[in-house]
Scaffold this active site. Sequence first.
Site, mmCIF file in Angstrom:
data_model
loop_
_atom_site.group_PDB
_atom_site.id
_atom_site.type_symbol
_atom_site.label_atom_id
_atom_site.label_comp_id
_atom_site.label_asym_id
_atom_site.label_seq_id
_atom_site.Cartn_x
_atom_site.Cartn_y
_atom_site.Cartn_z
ATOM 1 N N ASP A 233 82.895 77.813 75.202
ATOM 2 C CA ASP A 233 82.134 78.546 73.993
ATOM 3 C C ASP A 233 80.543 79.125 74.374
ATOM 4 O O ASP A 233 79.751 77.936 74.072
ATOM 5 C CB ASP A 233 82.996 77.500 72.805
ATOM 6 N N SER B 13 73.959 97.330 76.282
ATOM 7 C CA SER B 13 74.643 98.446 75.798
ATOM 8 C C SER B 13 73.610 99.319 75.215
ATOM 9 O O SER B 13 72.815 98.978 74.681
ATOM 10 C CB SER B 13 75.505 97.834 74.169
ATOM 11 N N TYR C 177 76.355 93.577 66.457
ATOM 12 C CA TYR C 177 76.457 93.666 67.717
ATOM 13 C C TYR C 177 75.313 94.863 68.532
ATOM 14 O O TYR C 177 74.450 94.529 68.913
ATOM 15 C CB TYR C 177 77.374 95.039 68.171
ATOM 16 N N LYS D 117 72.603 93.031 71.112
ATOM 17 C CA LYS D 117 72.690 93.348 72.329
ATOM 18 C C LYS D 117 70.660 94.371 72.438
ATOM 19 O O LYS D 117 70.612 93.945 73.956
ATOM 20 C CB LYS D 117 73.578 95.313 72.820
#
Length: 249
Positions: free
Chosen positions: A62, A141, A155, A159
């Site tokens: 995790d 990304s 997100y 990134k």
Amino acid sequence: MTAESDVAVVTGAARGLGAVIAARLHGHGLRVALADVDVEKAAEVARHLDPSRATARAFALDVRERASFHDLLAGVVAVWGGLHVVVNNAAGTQATPVMQISAEEFDSVVGVNLSGTFNACQILGAHLAERGYGRIVNIGSLAGQNGGTATGAHYAASKGGIHTLTKVFARELAASGVTVNAVAPGPLDLPVVHRLVPPERMESLIATIPVGRLGSPGFVAQVVALLASRDASSVTGACWDVNGGLYLR
């Protein structure tokens, strides 16, 4: 490309790009620890690579929990005697419009993507530094470069943070023989992309990509393998773009 004795950890390796990267590294002769919170699915992928478990094994991880990284490291060292390569691929997102993202959702996505990468670079990076050699490859990304929010503002922000952490850890660990680099893919031909982009929007998405196609996960995995190789000693702190021409710099 890489010494056969090398051991790699790939986070988020139970599916998607992580599974592709794990397979590519294994194909280059590395022993691969497929680390994922879904350890049963990771074990299934590992069995396809090596049913004997001699060169590919699943480990529970995790990425939000620092203790989980310590357990992972202890397990990998117990099985294979050391660690040489870390690929921080584990990620999560929800395509929620930016003004509708709750504080809890933001913290959840950033906790997996950014905090998870930080934990790995710090904890596993310290082990590599103590041994005097290592390769860390972080999966960034395009969204973290151009502010794209199709996969969620949280997100994209996480990134972008990963790209910065890559530079920070590259400077910190360079003198110890550890390189830290990032790969920043654009839209890839993966199930998660097809899930996030409805079929009626896919054609228009592809039309915006200069090369006219989704990116190849296999090629991204090959870039990771190159940065993870022992030959890649003179590149660190870099971000390699694989985006079909969507972001040029």
